[in-house]
Motif scaffolding. Structure first.
Motif, PDB file in Angstrom:
ATOM      1  N   LYS A   1       0.915  -1.248  -0.089  1.00 13.11           N
ATOM      2  CA  LYS A   1       0.031  -0.158  -0.049  1.00 13.11           C
ATOM      3  C   LYS A   1       0.883   1.252   0.107  1.00 13.11           C
ATOM      4  O   LYS A   1       0.592   2.154  -0.836  1.00 13.11           O
TER       5      LYS A   1
ATOM      6  N   TYR B   1      -0.501   2.120  -9.642  1.00 13.70           N
ATOM      7  CA  TYR B   1      -1.998   1.722  -9.057  1.00 13.70           C
ATOM      8  C   TYR B   1      -1.965   0.760  -8.116  1.00 13.70           C
ATOM      9  O   TYR B   1      -2.770   0.745  -7.416  1.00 13.70           O
TER      10      TYR B   1
ATOM     11  N   ASP C   1      -8.353  -3.810  -6.826  1.00 11.56           N
ATOM     12  CA  ASP C   1      -9.559  -2.870  -6.787  1.00 11.56           C
ATOM     13  C   ASP C   1      -9.337  -1.742  -7.635  1.00 11.56           C
ATOM     14  O   ASP C   1      -8.613  -0.950  -7.556  1.00 11.56           O
TER      15      ASP C   1
ATOM     16  N   MET D   1      -7.301  -8.269   2.645  1.00 11.25           N
ATOM     17  CA  MET D   1      -6.930  -7.175   2.269  1.00 11.25           C
ATOM     18  C   MET D   1      -7.995  -6.394   1.387  1.00 11.25           C
ATOM     19  O   MET D   1      -8.104  -5.324   1.194  1.00 11.25           O
ATOM     20  N   PHE D   2      -9.088  -7.128   0.895  1.00  7.81           N
ATOM     21  CA  PHE D   2     -10.143  -6.783   0.013  1.00  7.81           C
ATOM     22  C   PHE D   2     -11.470  -7.173   0.568  1.00  7.81           C
ATOM     23  O   PHE D   2     -12.543  -6.613   0.135  1.00  7.81           O
TER      24      PHE D   2
ATOM     25  N   PRO E   1      -7.486  -3.051   4.104  1.00  6.62           N
ATOM     26  CA  PRO E   1      -6.534  -2.022   3.666  1.00  6.62           C
ATOM     27  C   PRO E   1      -5.979  -1.976   2.211  1.00  6.62           C
ATOM     28  O   PRO E   1      -6.006  -0.611   1.855  1.00  6.62           O
ATOM     29  N   HIS E   2      -6.407  -2.889   1.433  1.00  6.88           N
ATOM     30  CA  HIS E   2      -5.826  -2.691  -0.084  1.00  6.88           C
ATOM     31  C   HIS E   2      -7.171  -2.119  -0.962  1.00  6.88           C
ATOM     32  O   HIS E   2      -6.936  -1.857  -2.207  1.00  6.88           O
ATOM     33  N   ARG E   3      -8.416  -1.951  -0.250  1.00  2.00           N
ATOM     34  CA  ARG E   3      -9.652  -1.124  -1.120  1.00  2.00           C
ATOM     35  C   ARG E   3      -8.974   0.339  -1.296  1.00  2.00           C
ATOM     36  O   ARG E   3      -8.257   0.832  -0.327  1.00  2.00           O
ATOM     37  N   LYS E   4      -9.226   0.811  -2.449  1.00  2.00           N
ATOM     38  CA  LYS E   4      -8.688   2.194  -2.793  1.00  2.00           C
ATOM     39  C   LYS E   4      -9.374   3.155  -1.772  1.00  2.00           C
ATOM     40  O   LYS E   4      -8.720   4.243  -1.686  1.00  2.00           O
TER      41      LYS E   4
ATOM     42  N   PHE F   1      -9.790   2.913   1.692  1.00  2.00           N
ATOM     43  CA  PHE F   1      -9.226   2.852   2.887  1.00  2.00           C
ATOM     44  C   PHE F   1      -8.323   3.971   3.083  1.00  2.00           C
ATOM     45  O   PHE F   1      -7.530   4.052   2.262  1.00  2.00           O
TER      46      PHE F   1
END
Lengths: 407, 190
Positions: free
Chosen positions: A66, A364, B56, B115-116, B139-142, B144
């Motif tokens: 992230k 991305y 995502d 994560m998703f 956490p890896h959702r945009k 978040f």
């Protein structure tokens, strides 16, 4: 102590089944020297035998992926090597290869050779840690000091090149941060001339040692089918009879030019995993020697100004150079849209960065296929049915690095 | 005929058109057919499951269609080929597990779940893998939040990290208000 005695006496004199037996659940870690970091294992025991083993990971989770999604492509080099701090150059190489594929960078031959030299030196350093600490787990203290002595020499070489002994950040998308210092080649040649003798010295200390042999041979056997089913890769997979090495299978960074063997074994036990890594060190030496022979003066960065910073001297008299410099420093380059994945062979297994570009200056999506995390699942076939005392040997022989597990 | 071609031919009924980008071949499959498609690929010779991961596409510029993608990274040790099988998912849609095909899929599916928030029906032990128990969200959702602290400067200027970065990429007006192109403030003689 008393409990132990009666349990033994009971099983020796009365057949099983007359007692009501119960599995005992015990917790190992997360802070225990044999777990090589902060790995927690929940183990169900049937007497001395393991009935079930469940790894609990995530204690070192830092959210590197992230974080990288919010940094420019060039800044990401800072993060990649912090995942696997024992084989940092391997992660750096995997990352820059993916980013370069995305932007079609042309990396000069000299930069590729230096990358190979450093990655292979790092592989040796990583395997030295593996052998030293692995045998330490079996109670042999001496070898650790010898392997760390040679690792120290390698770290000095890295310091010479990058200025630091860990978390190098020396590779850049498109080449290297700077050229190697003059004394590096001579120092490396001195190391590869001395190292085979050291390897022999190590071999006298453990390869024929009775305790080592009885603790590893036939212990933690992972069959070829089990290895593939559990997603095992790297030296541990090669020890189980699948000679897969991405340096050979899908060569990158010029590995196809070098002549080297891929050590493999069919036994699949802890001994095979130790010996495959031990033999890999000599092969890495061969690669380094050939790469040093090929090394010729030349540029170490892609000359494309949209990727690499212009040399300092140009900034003083070229307006264009200043503009490129400004653009690269403030926002970085913008790769075209697309998704790439380049598999590489790290010291622990298949390592690859899946990068998605949306056309912006930051990736991305970054997905790191880390070998240690997936390899950890092979603890189950290795440990279940075996003795609890052998669990320590099995963890050591799979060589997980917890930073690589938790990302 | 290469192994990938054989598999793509046998998947024709289940999948969309295969896509190729820089030597990487991927094929999209419907949510309902994913287990069948992966099982066929395995039977044909893709003997190693390299990875399962989520994507995502919430803030991907110009993205149309479902929000999430889960990709299966398959490798054949026999023919040295790689195939990505992708499945698109909307929020709250679940996927069937493939842990019965590869035991090693367990950690990979748990990571995607963690994560998703994509659930895998039939997974024997679907728990979070990496993040702590008490962390809410995926956490890896945009969407978040990054968890950075907005900075207040002495002169009263307020810096929101997300807006600052958005301005740097030129995709959003961000702090500077620059959308790309000629900057008016520089050329006008006012």
């Amino acid at each position: 102590m008393n409990n132990h005695k009666t349990a033994n006496a009971g099983s020796a004199t009365t057949p099983r089944g007359e007692f009501e037996t119960k599995h005992m659940r015990i917790n190992v870690g997360p802070q225990h020297p044999s777990t090589h970091g902060v790995l927690r294992l929940v183990v169900d025991l049937d007497g001395e035998r393991i009935a079930r083993i469940v790894p609990q990971v995530g204690y070192l989770h830092t959210g590197f992926e992230k974080t990288m999604e919010n940094r420019t492509y060039q800044q990401c080099v800072t993060y990649s090597n912090r995942m696997d701090y024992v084989h940092g150059f391997g992660h750096d190489l995997a990352y820059v290869l993916s980013a370069e594929k995305l932007i079609d960078a042309k990396v000069p031959a000299r930069a590729q050779q230096i990358r190979v030299i450093l990655t292979e030196l790092n592989r040796i350093a990583s395997h030295l840690v593996f052998i030293g600490t692995g045998i330490l787990d079996m109670g042999a203290l001496t070898l650790l000091f010898y392997t760390f002595r040679e690792r120290e020499t390698i770290l000095d070489l890295f310091e010479m090149v990058s200025g630091v002994r860990m978390n190098y950040g020396y590779f850049r998308v498109g080449g290297l941060y700077r050229d190697i210092p003059e004394e590096f080649v001579a120092a490396t040649r001195k190391f590869i001339a001395e190292f085979p003798r050291m390897l022999q010295q190590y071999a006298t200390m453990f390869a024929k040692n009775d305790i080592f042999l009885s603790r590893t041979q036939g212990v933690g056997v992972i069959s070829k089918e089990q290895a593939l089913e559990h997603g095992l890769t790297g030296p541990s997979l090669r020890a189980s009879g699948v000679p897969l090495d991405f340096r050979k299978a899908q060569p990158y960074s010029g590995y196809e030019q070098y002549d080297f063997e891929v050590p493999a074994s069919k036994q699949g036990d802890a001994y095979a995993r130790f010996m495959v890594r031990f033999e890999e060190m000599s092969e890495s030496l061969r690669i380094i020697e050939q790469a040093l022979d090929r090394l010729e003066p030349g540029p170490v960065k892609d000359p494309d100004r949209r990727i690499s910073l212009p040399p300092r001297s140009e900034l003083e008299n070229s307006m264009e150079a200043v503009i490129f410099h400004f653009k690269l420093v403030t926002e970085g380059f913008h790769p075209p849209r697309g998704e790439v994945y380049v598999p590489t062979e790290s010291a622990r297994g298949e390592l690859g960065y899946y990068l998605i570009s949306d056309g912006g200056s930051m990736p991305y999506r970054v997905k790191v296929r880390v070998p240690s995390l997936i390899n950890l699942q092979s603890l189950e076939p290795a440990c279940v049915g075996g003795l609890f005392a052998d669990m320590v040997v099995n963890i050591a022989s799979l060589d997980p690095v917890l930073g690589d597990v938790d990302k | 005929m290469s192994l990938v071609e054989t598999v793509l031919r046998s998947l024709k009924k289940l999948s969309g058109k295969p896509a190729e980008f820089k030597d990487m071949i991927s094929v999209s499959v419907d949510r309902g057919h994913i287990v069948e498609a992966v099982a066929q690929a395995k039977a044909a010779g893709f003997d190693m499951l390299s990875d399962i991961f989520g994507i995502d596409y919430l803030s991907y510029p110009g993205h149309q269609g479902k929000r999430f993608t889960v990709a299966y990274n398959l490798y054949s040790t026999l023919s040295n080929e790689r195939l990505f099988i992708r499945v698109n998912l909307a929020d709250k849609e679940t996927l069937p597990t493939i842990t019965h095909l590869w035991r090693g899929a367990s950690f990979m599916e748990r990571e995607v779940y963690d994560m998703f928030g994509i659930e895998f029906a039939g997974h024997p032990d679907l728990r979070k893998l990496l993040t702590p128990e008490d962390l809410d969200g995926h956490p890896h959702r945009k969407d978040f939040p990054l968890g950075e602290t907005p900075t207040l400067f002495d002169d009263g200027r307020f810096l929101d990290p997300a807006a600052f970065r958005a301005g740097m990429t030129g995709q959003d007006k961000g702090l500077t208000g620059w959308k790309g192109g000629v900057r008016k403030g520089v050329t006008s003689g006012e």
